[in-house]
Structures are given as structure tokens and as C-alpha cells.
Design a protein around this motif. Structure first.
Motif, PDB file in Angstrom:
ATOM      1  N   ARG A  62       0.821  -1.207   0.000  1.00 18.54           N
ATOM      2  CA  ARG A  62       0.000   0.000   0.000  1.00 18.54           C
ATOM      3  C   ARG A  62       0.858   1.262   0.000  1.00 18.54           C
ATOM      4  NH1 ARG A  62      -5.576  -0.305   1.025  1.00 18.54           N
ATOM      5  NH2 ARG A  62      -6.253  -2.454   0.873  1.00 18.54           N
ATOM      6  N   LEU A 112       1.849   1.780  -3.505  1.00 16.96           N
ATOM      7  CA  LEU A 112       0.742   2.238  -4.346  1.00 16.96           C
ATOM      8  C   LEU A 112       0.185   3.584  -3.895  1.00 16.96           C
ATOM      9  CD1 LEU A 112      -0.984  -1.229  -4.647  1.00 16.96           C
ATOM     10  CD2 LEU A 112       0.134   0.014  -6.491  1.00 16.96           C
ATOM     11  N   LEU A 160      -1.145   4.508  -1.196  1.00 13.58           N
ATOM     12  CA  LEU A 160      -2.337   4.515  -0.351  1.00 13.58           C
ATOM     13  C   LEU A 160      -1.986   4.787   1.104  1.00 13.58           C
ATOM     14  CD1 LEU A 160      -4.097   1.421  -1.939  1.00 13.58           C
ATOM     15  CD2 LEU A 160      -4.817   3.793  -2.150  1.00 13.58           C
ATOM     16  N   ALA A 165      -3.555  -3.114  -9.447  1.00  9.09           N
ATOM     17  CA  ALA A 165      -3.384  -3.727  -8.130  1.00  9.09           C
ATOM     18  C   ALA A 165      -4.622  -4.494  -7.699  1.00  9.09           C
ATOM     19  CB  ALA A 165      -3.059  -2.654  -7.091  1.00  9.09           C
ATOM     20  N   LEU A 170      -5.869  -5.715  -4.233  1.00  5.55           N
ATOM     21  CA  LEU A 170      -5.541  -5.606  -2.812  1.00  5.55           C
ATOM     22  C   LEU A 170      -6.590  -6.304  -1.980  1.00  5.55           C
ATOM     23  CD1 LEU A 170      -4.443  -1.882  -2.681  1.00  5.55           C
ATOM     24  CD2 LEU A 170      -3.007  -3.894  -2.800  1.00  5.55           C
ATOM     25  N   ALA A 207      -9.304  -6.433   0.789  1.00  8.35           N
ATOM     26  CA  ALA A 207     -10.279  -5.436   1.241  1.00  8.35           C
ATOM     27  C   ALA A 207     -10.410  -4.295   0.249  1.00  8.35           C
ATOM     28  CB  ALA A 207      -9.891  -4.875   2.611  1.00  8.35           C
ATOM     29  N   GLN A 208     -10.292  -4.651  -1.021  1.00  6.73           N
ATOM     30  CA  GLN A 208     -10.553  -3.643  -2.039  1.00  6.73           C
ATOM     31  C   GLN A 208     -12.032  -3.754  -2.341  1.00  6.73           C
ATOM     32  OE1 GLN A 208      -8.190  -4.308  -5.420  1.00  6.73           O
ATOM     33  NE2 GLN A 208      -8.395  -2.265  -6.238  1.00  6.73           N
ATOM     34  N   GLY A 209     -12.742  -2.675  -2.160  1.00  8.39           N
ATOM     35  CA  GLY A 209     -14.186  -2.831  -2.091  1.00  8.39           C
ATOM     36  C   GLY A 209     -14.936  -2.738  -3.394  1.00  8.39           C
ATOM     37  N   PHE A 210     -16.104  -3.304  -3.338  1.00  8.88           N
ATOM     38  CA  PHE A 210     -17.083  -3.105  -4.390  1.00  8.88           C
ATOM     39  C   PHE A 210     -18.358  -2.637  -3.717  1.00  8.88           C
ATOM     40  CE2 PHE A 210     -14.527  -6.888  -5.304  1.00  8.88           C
ATOM     41  CZ  PHE A 210     -13.824  -6.416  -6.380  1.00  8.88           C
ATOM     42  N   HIS A 211     -19.070  -1.771  -4.398  1.00  5.08           N
ATOM     43  CA  HIS A 211     -20.387  -1.429  -3.873  1.00  5.08           C
ATOM     44  C   HIS A 211     -21.288  -2.624  -4.124  1.00  5.08           C
ATOM     45  CE1 HIS A 211     -24.116   0.513  -3.015  1.00  5.08           C
ATOM     46  NE2 HIS A 211     -23.484   1.616  -2.643  1.00  5.08           N
ATOM     47  N   PRO A 212     -21.916  -3.150  -3.068  1.00  7.85           N
ATOM     48  CA  PRO A 212     -22.667  -4.400  -3.236  1.00  7.85           C
ATOM     49  C   PRO A 212     -23.835  -4.272  -4.208  1.00  7.85           C
ATOM     50  CG  PRO A 212     -23.050  -3.430  -1.067  1.00  7.85           C
ATOM     51  CD  PRO A 212     -21.935  -2.667  -1.691  1.00  7.85           C
ATOM     52  N   HIS A 253     -19.322  -1.503 -12.276  1.00  7.25           N
ATOM     53  CA  HIS A 253     -18.122  -1.237 -11.472  1.00  7.25           C
ATOM     54  C   HIS A 253     -16.932  -0.985 -12.397  1.00  7.25           C
ATOM     55  CE1 HIS A 253     -14.912  -1.939  -8.505  1.00  7.25           C
ATOM     56  NE2 HIS A 253     -14.379  -2.722  -9.414  1.00  7.25           N
ATOM     57  N   TYR A 311     -14.502   2.646 -13.439  1.00  5.49           N
ATOM     58  CA  TYR A 311     -13.052   2.843 -13.418  1.00  5.49           C
ATOM     59  C   TYR A 311     -12.463   2.897 -14.822  1.00  5.49           C
ATOM     60  CZ  TYR A 311     -13.823   2.461  -8.531  1.00  5.49           C
ATOM     61  OH  TYR A 311     -14.298   2.720  -7.275  1.00  5.49           O
ATOM     62  N   THR A 346     -10.477  -5.459 -12.562  1.00  3.23           N
ATOM     63  CA  THR A 346     -10.309  -4.018 -12.351  1.00  3.23           C
ATOM     64  C   THR A 346      -8.847  -3.622 -12.541  1.00  3.23           C
ATOM     65  OG1 THR A 346     -12.035  -4.254 -10.680  1.00  3.23           O
ATOM     66  CG2 THR A 346     -10.918  -2.136 -10.800  1.00  3.23           C
ATOM     67  N   ALA A 380     -16.269   9.324 -14.295  1.00  2.00           N
ATOM     68  CA  ALA A 380     -16.246   8.147 -13.419  1.00  2.00           C
ATOM     69  C   ALA A 380     -17.082   8.387 -12.169  1.00  2.00           C
ATOM     70  CB  ALA A 380     -14.804   7.809 -13.044  1.00  2.00           C
ATOM     71  N   ARG A 426     -17.013   1.260   2.134  1.00  3.96           N
ATOM     72  CA  ARG A 426     -16.995   0.064   1.290  1.00  3.96           C
ATOM     73  C   ARG A 426     -15.673  -0.087   0.572  1.00  3.96           C
ATOM     74  NH1 ARG A 426     -21.876  -1.781   1.944  1.00  3.96           N
ATOM     75  NH2 ARG A 426     -23.695  -0.450   1.805  1.00  3.96           N
ATOM     76  N   LYS A 427     -14.734   0.805   0.857  1.00  7.20           N
ATOM     77  CA  LYS A 427     -13.367   0.725   0.345  1.00  7.20           C
ATOM     78  C   LYS A 427     -13.273   0.922  -1.165  1.00  7.20           C
ATOM     79  CE  LYS A 427     -11.880  -1.253   4.380  1.00  7.20           C
ATOM     80  NZ  LYS A 427     -10.952  -0.683   5.304  1.00  7.20           N
ATOM     81  N   THR A 428     -14.319   1.384  -1.794  1.00  8.02           N
ATOM     82  CA  THR A 428     -14.159   1.670  -3.212  1.00  8.02           C
ATOM     83  C   THR A 428     -13.224   2.865  -3.404  1.00  8.02           C
ATOM     84  OG1 THR A 428     -16.195   2.949  -3.105  1.00  8.02           O
ATOM     85  CG2 THR A 428     -16.365   0.731  -3.981  1.00  8.02           C
ATOM     86  N   THR A 456     -10.336   2.991  -2.386  1.00  5.50           N
ATOM     87  CA  THR A 456      -9.029   2.430  -2.733  1.00  5.50           C
ATOM     88  C   THR A 456      -8.841   2.434  -4.243  1.00  5.50           C
ATOM     89  OG1 THR A 456      -9.280   0.962  -0.838  1.00  5.50           O
ATOM     90  CG2 THR A 456      -7.519   0.451  -2.370  1.00  5.50           C
ATOM     91  N   LEU A 500      -6.460   4.518  -6.781  1.00 10.76           N
ATOM     92  CA  LEU A 500      -5.525   3.785  -7.641  1.00 10.76           C
ATOM     93  C   LEU A 500      -5.693   4.150  -9.108  1.00 10.76           C
ATOM     94  CD1 LEU A 500      -5.540   0.181  -6.115  1.00 10.76           C
ATOM     95  CD2 LEU A 500      -3.692   1.843  -6.061  1.00 10.76           C
ATOM     96  N   THR A 501      -6.853   4.703  -9.445  1.00 12.56           N
ATOM     97  CA  THR A 501      -7.095   5.018 -10.850  1.00 12.56           C
ATOM     98  C   THR A 501      -7.074   6.514 -11.124  1.00 12.56           C
ATOM     99  OG1 THR A 501      -9.459   4.856 -10.392  1.00 12.56           O
ATOM    100  CG2 THR A 501      -8.431   2.928 -11.358  1.00 12.56           C
ATOM    101  N   ARG A 524      -4.614  12.291  -5.493  1.00 13.47           N
ATOM    102  CA  ARG A 524      -5.807  12.367  -4.645  1.00 13.47           C
ATOM    103  C   ARG A 524      -6.527  13.689  -4.858  1.00 13.47           C
ATOM    104  NH1 ARG A 524      -4.806   9.423   1.195  1.00 13.47           N
ATOM    105  NH2 ARG A 524      -3.808   7.568   0.328  1.00 13.47           N
ATOM    106  N   ILE A 541      -4.991   4.738   3.490  1.00 13.86           N
ATOM    107  CA  ILE A 541      -6.084   3.864   3.060  1.00 13.86           C
ATOM    108  C   ILE A 541      -5.663   2.418   3.323  1.00 13.86           C
ATOM    109  CG2 ILE A 541      -7.618   3.237   1.171  1.00 13.86           C
ATOM    110  CD1 ILE A 541      -7.829   6.152   1.829  1.00 13.86           C
TER     111      ILE A 541
END
Lengths: 411, 292
Positions: free
Chosen positions: A51, A54, A56, A83, A85, A87-92, A99, A103, A146, B8, B100-102, B104, B108-109, B113, B291
């Protein structure tokens, strides 16, 4: 902007989370054209390092460079590095395709790329399903999709096998290898060497936030030899015979067998035959990289004597894992007591056994230790009870042996 | 580059149900309040112009109550209430992204920031405006249905109120974004925003008003944003109502929801300061955040 080399350079990276030093002065380089494994036990600082690389997480000190630049100077970073990672999230509630389109727009690639990467990771049919309904393995595939959106030169993956089925792992392995073979860079972290052993060419092994090993996996493999585990009728006689043949890498195992390092099973069996010793069981043990990995990353959290596995042979770590063996009785030079030499049936002088690494408890101990501690059942034939010694009740010694082949059988 | 990120961010907001899930109650609430307040002020007007009230009107020095554009107050009130939703929208959108960690993948994209956050800011300003337009439209229709034609504002007055309504909606959205970025918890953000706007500040306002300190209300976030629409409504009303005694002005401002509020532009500036405080605070936090 960046130099386009596909090289990852980590220089003296340090991260302090309050009182916890997650990463300490870590340095390594990842070259393009190969898959590099980034290994360490849980909590070794792998995720934090990736991280920081990257952008983060801000390093406390040091720098991580991709193509000669820090992440935030890469321009359109997703074109350079993708990357996956933890716990890289997606909106459920967002579908996989949407998604990816989000990006894709951010990276500036056409929407058709979203469908391409969905096909690539095998989610083509599930693209219109919401990410919240995905299994763990599907989420990993979506994360990979992604990462691939920008067709990056470098791939960084943090524990990507999590949740993948065996088929998925095999697929990922092939995919990453072909990715690297096309001259790109792949850095993949894992806490299990076995998991990525077949995938990676290079490894960086870290423990407690520091680099323990960095280099080709083959070099690591070559450092270790195999050994033969044997259960003879008369240990003393076999040991003596082996020594006569110039074989010195002998070690007593807690289960009553002896381990002979650097020979083949055939040779041990032949020697035993010559010495007139019966072999009740023999087994060849290959070098287990996992044990080596364990040794390198040894004891990050475990207290001494409570380690989860045996130490690699030939590299004494101060005793066997079982706590009983580290009791004072074992460490004391009890075997130098005069009475020791007079034990009947103890045919081999103790001298040859006192090389480093041959730290077998019980074997060299005076009889009184058995009375006091009774922590080990001496195998039959190896320890004729001295007069006055009360031996622990003898179970069938074979009962404790694992993986025994037939008599004299090689592995 | 920023264009890509804005695209986006827009896709991010349109590919989940949040925007219409909040748009529906926004429109319904705005419309309902407009209908209700329109009806109430129509009754008030009728009462004021009735025989019994004529004496009262004379006593108060009011000339011709039938010309009172009472609907302005209804509009201002309805807009104020409905702007709670764009605020929640901003708060939820950002806290969801972090939770929800989106965020991240977003970082990254994005080149930096700063660019990611700037794109977000622009997108939420636009969303605030969209919500604001929907609110003003619903309120206008609702008011038109239940008010007498004479009580409706003239086009210029309507346009002025519509403009501050949209502005209030934008600022409320940004306020929500700021709180959401600071709190990062979805539930926490929602609860804090609603609790504050609906209960806490109303309580404070009540206390301040009873203690004879209504001026301070204008400095509070909700008081300021209410002052934005309320002050415009009461100025417009007073400009057309002929002679209104000074004693009544305060009462009218209270009806408009602008008790203690300053002129609309000053109220706007005060709320802008509040918004900036939370938004920039949230921005700075997210900018530096690790993050993990």
C-alpha cells in the motif's frame, strides 16, 4: 513522466503505526519479466508495504518507486500499475460491469474494455450481477479484472488466491506467468510459500517488517538438502556404521527415529545391512521450502518452544519444538557424568554425536533424567535400561511413527 | 484528465440506487410541504381578509392582506425541509465510498488524490443542483395547486427564490459530503446529520429565541441555510406587501423560517463558511488518510 522500465524499487521503507513498527527499513527490487513472490507471515508488513508502494499509505520513511517514480507522479497510474488488494471494495449494489465502467471512465479506456476484462477473468456471464452477490472467489476475479482495465505494465497482487478454488488458483498461476513472460512485472504477496511456490521465480521474504531473503527461489532451494528418516533395530550400531562410511549428518528425532542428512535412502539401507541392523522403517524426506520459509520467518509471534512446526533440520534453533525438551535436564551436560559411559548397551561413544545439530534429548542423558521427566519413550533397542532405571511404560514404538514404509523400503 | 474522473464519479452515483432512492422522498416531501403550507397560508390570507380580521388588520396597520404573497413563505419552508435529502445524499455517497473501500480503487485510478477529490466536488455540486431543481419544481407545483393566484410570487420573485433554493441545495450537499468524509461511517453520518438538523439545532434555536438572542441563530448552520431562502422570501413579501409594521416583520421572518437570519447573501456566506469548514476538513482528512 516515468521511465517505463517496469521496475519496482523499494528503498528503506519504514512505516510506524503509533507504537507498532509495521515495516522497518525494507528494501528490495522487482524486475520485469518475472513473477516475484512477496512472502511473510501474517502481520509481517506485506500489505502495508504494497500500500505504501501504491500511494495509499504514506511511509514514515523511505520511498517506493514504480518505473522510477512515486505512485502519485505516474500520470495515469492505472495504465502503469494494476493492483489487487485485500479489502478492495465493491459497492454491493453495483453490477460488476458497471463497477468496471466506472473505473474504465476514470482511466480513460473505452467501455468495451470492461467487457474484455470480464471475459478475461471468466466473469463474462456474471457481469450483470451485483457485486454483493458474488462469492469471495468471484470478487477476487473482479478485483483482478479491475486491475487489468488499464492494461498495466506492472501487476501487484496482495494474497490473490484468497477464496479462489483450485481451478481458479491454477488459472491465476498460468495467467500471471504468461503475463510476466510478456516482459511485464508481477509482484504477488502471500503468507503461504506453497501457494505461490509454483508461480514465482523470485522471492522476497520478510518477517517482522524486515527483509529476510531476497533472490531467486532456486537459490533458496539449493541451500537445503534432503534427509532420510530411518527406524533401525539398533540405533547405536547404525550410527556407528554410518560414521564409518563418513556420514556425519545424523540427528535423533523425538519419535525415536534418526534422521540422516545428505544421503539417499538406498545408501542408509545398504549400510544398515552391512552392519547387521534391521530397518523397521525408512523414509526419504524432500526439502520442504515451507519449512525453510518458516525458519526464515521464524517465531514472529510464537513464543520459543511453541512453534507450530519442526525446525528445519541441520539448523539447530535451540531445541525441539516440544517444550519438554527444553527443560534444564536436557541442556545440562549430564552426559558427561562418569556413570554415563558405563551404561551397558551404549555402544557408541558419545563423542561423535556432539557435533552441532545433533541435539538429541534422552539419548545422551543419564538415566535419572528418565525418572524425573519421563517425557519421552526411548525406542526399543536403543536404550537398554541401566540397572535401577525405571523406564516409562513401553508402548509399541511403531505406534508413534508416521509415514513408515515397509521394512527397508525406500521412500 | 479531470473530465475522465468526473465521468467516473458520475457513473459511480448513477449506477447505484441511492440517488433515486433519495430523490423520491425529496420530491414527495417538497411537494407535500408545498401543498400543505400553500393551503395553510391560503387560509391565513382568507382569514385576514375576512370581516373579523379587517379590524385586526387595521389595528396592525396592514393595508391590503389579499395582496400578500403568502405562498413565498410556504416555498421557503418547503425548500428548507426538502434540502435535508441532498445533504443526506452527499453524506451517504462519500461515507459509503470510504466504508466500502471503493475509495481504494478510486485513488488507484486517479493521477493524484487532489484530482480525485476535485472531481468528486464538481460531481456533488452538480448533484446538489439537480436535487435543488427537483425541489424547486416540486415546491412550485405544490404551491401553485393550493395557493390563490394573488398569493403567488411574480416571475422575478419566483426566479430569485428558485435560485437561492438551488444554491441552498448545493451547499447542503457539500455540507453532507464534508460531514460524511469526516465521519466515514454510513450510519454515523446519517444519524449525526439528521439529529443535528432536525433536533439539536431546533432546540438551540428555541433556547436562543426565548433568551432574546435570535441574532445568534443566523450564525448556526441550519439557521444560516434557512436564512438563505427565508430572507429572500420575507424581503420579497415585504417589498410587495405595502406597509407592514416593524413589529410584524420579525413574526413574518419567523414564519419564513428566517428568524434571526441575516440578509440572504450574508446567510449564504455564513453557511458557505460552515460548508467549507466541514468540506475542507473532510477533504484534508481524506487527502492525508492512510487507506488500509
Amino acid at each position: 513522466m516515468h521511465d517505463g522500465t517496469g521496475r519496482i524499487v523499494v528503498q528503506n521503507l519504514t512505516k510506524q503505526f503509533g507504537p507498532v513498527a509495521a515495516v522497518q527499513n525494507l528494501s528490495f527490487t522487482v524486475e520485469p519479466g518475472s513473477v516475484t513472490g512477496f512472502l511473510g507471515p501474517n502481520g509481517a508488513g506485506k500489505t502495508t508495504t504494497l500500500r505504501m508502494l501504491l500511494g495509499l499509505v504514506t511511509p514514515t520513511a523511505g520511498i517506493g518507486l514504480i518505473n522510477g517514480r512515486p505512485f502519485n507522479q505516474l500520470g495515469n497510474p492505472a495504465r502503469v500499475v494494476g493492483a489487487v488488494l485485500e479489502a478492495q471494495g465493491f459497492h454491493p449494489k453495483r453490477t460488476a460491469r458497471n463497477h468496471l465502467r466506472v473505473y474504465a471512465a476514470a482511466i480513460g479506456v473505452p467501455d468495451s474494455r470492461a467487457d474484455q476484462v470480464l471475459q478475461l477473468v471468466g466473469l463474462g456471464a456474471a457481469g450483470d450481477r451485483k457485486a454483493g452477490g458474488y462469492s469471495l472467489g468471484m470478487k477476487q476475479r473482479l478485483a483482478l479484472a479491475t486491475a487489468l482495465l488499464g492494461d498495466p505494465q506492472i501487476l501487484v497482487l496482495d494474497e490473490p488466491s484468497n477464496g479462489l478454488d483450485p481451478e481458479g488458483i491454477a488459472w491465476l498461476r498460468t495467467f500471471l506467468q504468461s503475463y510476466a513472460r510478456s516482459g511485464r512485472t508481477v509482484l504477488i504477496s502471500s503468507h503461504l510459500l506453497a501457494e505461490i511456490e509454483q508461480t514465482v521465480d523470485q522471492v522476497v521474504i520478510i518477517s517482522r517488517g524486515q527483509t529476510m531473503y531476497y533472490g531467486p527461489l532456486d537459490h533458496l532451494r539449493d541451500q537445503q538438502q534432503g534427509r532420510v528418516l530411518v527406524q533401525p533395530s539398533d540405533i547405536g550400531a547404525l550410527v556407528a556404521a554410518l560414521r564409518e562410511d563418513g556420514i556425519n549428518g545424523i540427528e535423533q528425532l523425538p519419535d525415536g527415529r534418526i534422521a540422516v542428512t545428505g544421503v539417499e535412502a538406498k545408501q542408509v539401507a545398504d549400510t544398515a545391512l552391512k552392519a547387521g541392523v534391521s530397518i523397521y522403517g525408512i523414509q526419504e524426506e524432500k526439502v520442504d521450502l515451507e519449512r525453510l520459509f518458516f525458519q526464515l520467518t521464524n517465531g514472529q509471534f510464537a513464543a520459543p518452544g511453541q512453534k507450530m512446526g519442526p525446525d528445519p533440520y541441520g539448523q539447530p534453533q535451540g531445541g525441539y519444538p516440544q517444550p519438554g525438551y527444553q527443560q534444564p535436564g536436557y541442556q545440562q551436560p549430564g552426559y558427561q557424568q562418569p556413570g554415563y559411559q558405563q551404561q551397558p548397551g551404549y555402544q557408541t561413544p558419545s563423542q561423535p554425536f556432539q557435533q552441532p545439530g545433533y541435539q538429541q534429548p534422552g539419548y545422551q542423558q543419564p538415566p535419572q533424567d528418565y525418572q524425573q521427566q519421563q517425557y519421552q519413550q526411548p525406542p526399543q533397542g536403543y536404550q537398554p535400561p541401566p540397572p535401577g532405571t525405571q523406564q516409562p511404560p513401553q508402548d509399541n514404538p511403531y505406534g508413534q511413527q508416521q509415514g513408515q514404509g515397509g521394512l527397508g523400503g525406500g521412500a | 484528465m479531470l473530465g475522465n474522473l468526473i465521468k467516473a464519479e458520475f457513473r459511480k452515483t448513477t449506477t447505484t440506487g441511492l440517488w433515486w432512492g433519495l430523490m423520491i422522498p425529496t420530491v414527495l416531501l417538497a411537494f407535500g410541504w408545498a401543498l400543505g403550507t400553500g393551503a395553510i397560508f391560503t387560509s391565513v390570507s382568507e382569514f385576514m381578509s375576512s370581516d373579523e380580521a379587517e379590524e385586526l388588520a387595521l389595528l396592525l396597520g396592514v393595508e391590503d392582506p389579499t395582496q400578500w404573497q403568502m405562498s413565498l413563505f410556504g416555498m421557503a419552508r418547503s425548500i428548507n425541509v426538502a434540502t435535508i435529502f441532498p445533504m443526506i445524499f452527499g453524506g451517504l455517497a462519500i461515507s459509503n465510498e470510504i466504508n466500502r473501500k471503493t475509495i481504494t480503487t478510486t485513488f488507484l485510478t486517479a493521477p493524484t488524490r487532489v484530482s480525485a477529490m476535485a472531481a468528486k466536488m464538481i460531481v456533488y455540486i452538480v448533484w446538489g443542483a439537480i436535487f435543488g431543481i427537483a425541489i424547486v419544481a416540486s415546491v412550485s407545483i405544490g404551491i401553485a395547486l393550493t395557493s390563490d393566484a394573488g398569493a403567488l410570487p411574480d416571475p422575478a420573485g419566483w426566479l430569485a427564490l428558485a435560485a437561492v433554493g438551488v444554491l441552498a441545495s448545493i451547499l447542503m450537499t457539500m455540507f453532507g459530503v464534508g460531514v460524511g468524509a469526516l465521519m466515514t461511517s454510513v450510519v454515523g453520518t446519517t444519524v449525526v446529520l439528521l439529529l443535528y438538523v432536525l433536533i439539536v439545532e431546533n432546540g438551540i434555536q428555541l433556547v436562543l429565541a426565548s433568551q432574546g438572542l435570535p441574532e445568534i441563530i443566523g450564525f448556526l448552520p441550519n439557521g444560516a441555510v434557512n436564512g438563505l431562502t427565508g430572507s429572500v422570501a420575507s424581503s420579497l413579501f415585504l417589498a410587495n406587501a405595502g406597509v407592514v409594521p416593524d413589529d410584524l416583520v420579525d413574526g413574518l421572518r419567523a414564519i419564513a423560517g428566517a428568524l434571526g437570519a441575516f440578509d440572504w447573501w450574508l446567510s449564504g456566506l455564513i453557511f458557505l463558511a460552515w460548508t467549507a469548514l466541514f468540506f475542507l476538513g473532510g477533504w484534508a482528512t481524506t487527502q492525508r488518510k492512510d487507506i488500509t
